[in-house]
Design an enzyme around this catalytic site. Structure first.
Site, short mmCIF file in Angstrom:
data_model
loop_
_atom_site.label_atom_id
_atom_site.label_comp_id
_atom_site.label_asym_id
_atom_site.label_seq_id
_atom_site.Cartn_x
_atom_site.Cartn_y
_atom_site.Cartn_z
N GLN A 102 -26.03 44.71 10.40
CA GLN A 102 -26.68 45.78 9.64
C GLN A 102 -27.03 46.96 10.54
O GLN A 102 -27.50 46.79 11.66
CB GLN A 102 -27.94 45.22 8.97
CG GLN A 102 -28.37 45.98 7.75
CD GLN A 102 -29.24 45.13 6.82
OE1 GLN A 102 -29.25 43.91 6.92
NE2 GLN A 102 -29.97 45.77 5.93
N SER B 104 -26.57 39.32 14.41
CA SER B 104 -27.36 39.11 13.20
C SER B 104 -26.43 38.79 12.03
O SER B 104 -25.75 37.77 12.04
CB SER B 104 -28.23 40.34 12.92
OG SER B 104 -29.11 40.11 11.85
N GLN C 224 -32.00 31.62 12.82
CA GLN C 224 -31.64 32.98 13.19
C GLN C 224 -32.43 34.01 12.39
O GLN C 224 -32.73 35.10 12.87
CB GLN C 224 -30.13 33.18 12.97
CG GLN C 224 -29.60 34.53 13.38
CD GLN C 224 -28.74 35.16 12.29
OE1 GLN C 224 -29.19 35.31 11.17
NE2 GLN C 224 -27.53 35.53 12.65
#
Length: 309
Positions: free
Chosen positions: A10, A89, A247
């Site tokens: 992102q 991510s 995570q």
């Protein structure tokens, strides 16, 4: 020469992303994602508006589709398989798809849910993130501990030496923005995300996501996947689910991931998706290891030349 494929997350999205790749593989991948999700992801990526694309539950599947579109372009080149993959991510899901641990369709549905759970975990305006520049990891941890404001403030992304993103409740982020320089930071910048990712505020969202993963098959990767959680690889399907759960509320150890890849003999990196964010981080982590973005045909040409040299 061993190379690794890095998948961005992102922050790399933009309206019109990958438009330089005038290849049916890109458009077909976006259309496939639209069919899976039941809404027109292809049109959103192509036309916007940006405000809609930047909604977390839209951003995440759009970026996963973009990352996999570039991966498919790469596969069509007939080049050798990477020695390893990793993703930052959200990009970790793309890495798992590329490594055949997770089906593309399952990944799309999962990251759409992930985005929705993240967005609802903390009410809009009550959380945030800030990038602290010029302090080492320990100094950023000390900065978080020094915050006198009640509430959560934690390191969220260990992106590169001297660049750490913190996440937490809005008042604590405001304190960081006002006081980080007094604690030695060279710069501090608000990250334009309303969701405080990779901190303990998302623990409940992570548990809900994990519950939904129970019905999704994860396979042992055919390419080693180096995980955000601790920079290690070698997990089987069950352990991958746990890593993806943790995570979400623990920091991204990106510097550790890149050093682990280098320790495994990787000396060349390609950014498999839109943008150049991860290439920029790599220059700070491993100054002598080439990192090439594949966001346009010139990047693919450069990659082919490096691998054939």
């Amino acid at each position: 020469m061993k190379y690794a494929m890095l998948f961005p997350g992102q922050g790399s999205q933009s309206v019109g992303m990958l438009s330089a790749h005038n290849d049916p593989i890109v458009s077909q991948t976006f259309e496939e994602a639209s069919d899976v999700l039941g809404w027109d992801l292809a049109a959103l990526v192509r036309e916007g508006p940006a405000e809609e694309l930047n909604r977390t539950e839209r951003t995440q599947p759009a970026l996963l589709a973009a990352d996999i579109a570039v991966w498919r372009l790469w596969q069509a080149q007939g080049l050798p398989q990477p020695a390893a993959v990793a993703g930052h991510s959200l990009g970790e899901y793309a890495a798992l798809v590329a490594a055949q641990s997770l089906r593309f369709a399952d990944g799309l549905r999962l990251v759409e849910l992930r985005g929705r759970l993240m967005q609802t975990a903390v009410p809009h305006g009550e959380g945030g993130m800030a990038a602290v520049i010029g302090l080492d990891d320990a100094q950023v941890e000390a900065l978080c501990q020094a915050c006198p404001v009640d509430g959560v403030l934690e390191p969220a992304n260990f992106n590169s030496p001297g660049q750490v993103v913190v996440a937490g409740q809005a008042a604590a982020i405001e304190w960081v923005l006002e006081h980080a320089k007094a604690h030695g930071a060279r710069m501090v910048v608000r990250v334009p995300m309303s969701v405080p990712s990779h901190c303990s505020l998302l623990r409940d969202a992570a548990e809900r996501l994990f519950a939904q993963m129970a019905d999704i098959p994860f396979h042992t990767p055919v390419i080693p996947v180096f995980h955000n959680l601790d920079g290690s690889s070698g997990r089987d399907g069950a352990a991958i689910r746990v890593a993806l759960r943790e995570q979400l509320y623990r920091p991204v150890q990106w510097t550790r991931v890149i050093h682990a890849l280098a320790g495994a003999g990787v000396s060349l990196f390609f950014e498999c998706g839109p943008g150049k964010v991860l290439c920029g981080l790599n220059k700070r982590i491993l100054k002598d290891a080439p990192a090439v973005p594949l966001e346009d045909p010139a990047g693919l040409d450069k990659a082919r030349a490096l691998l054939s040299a």
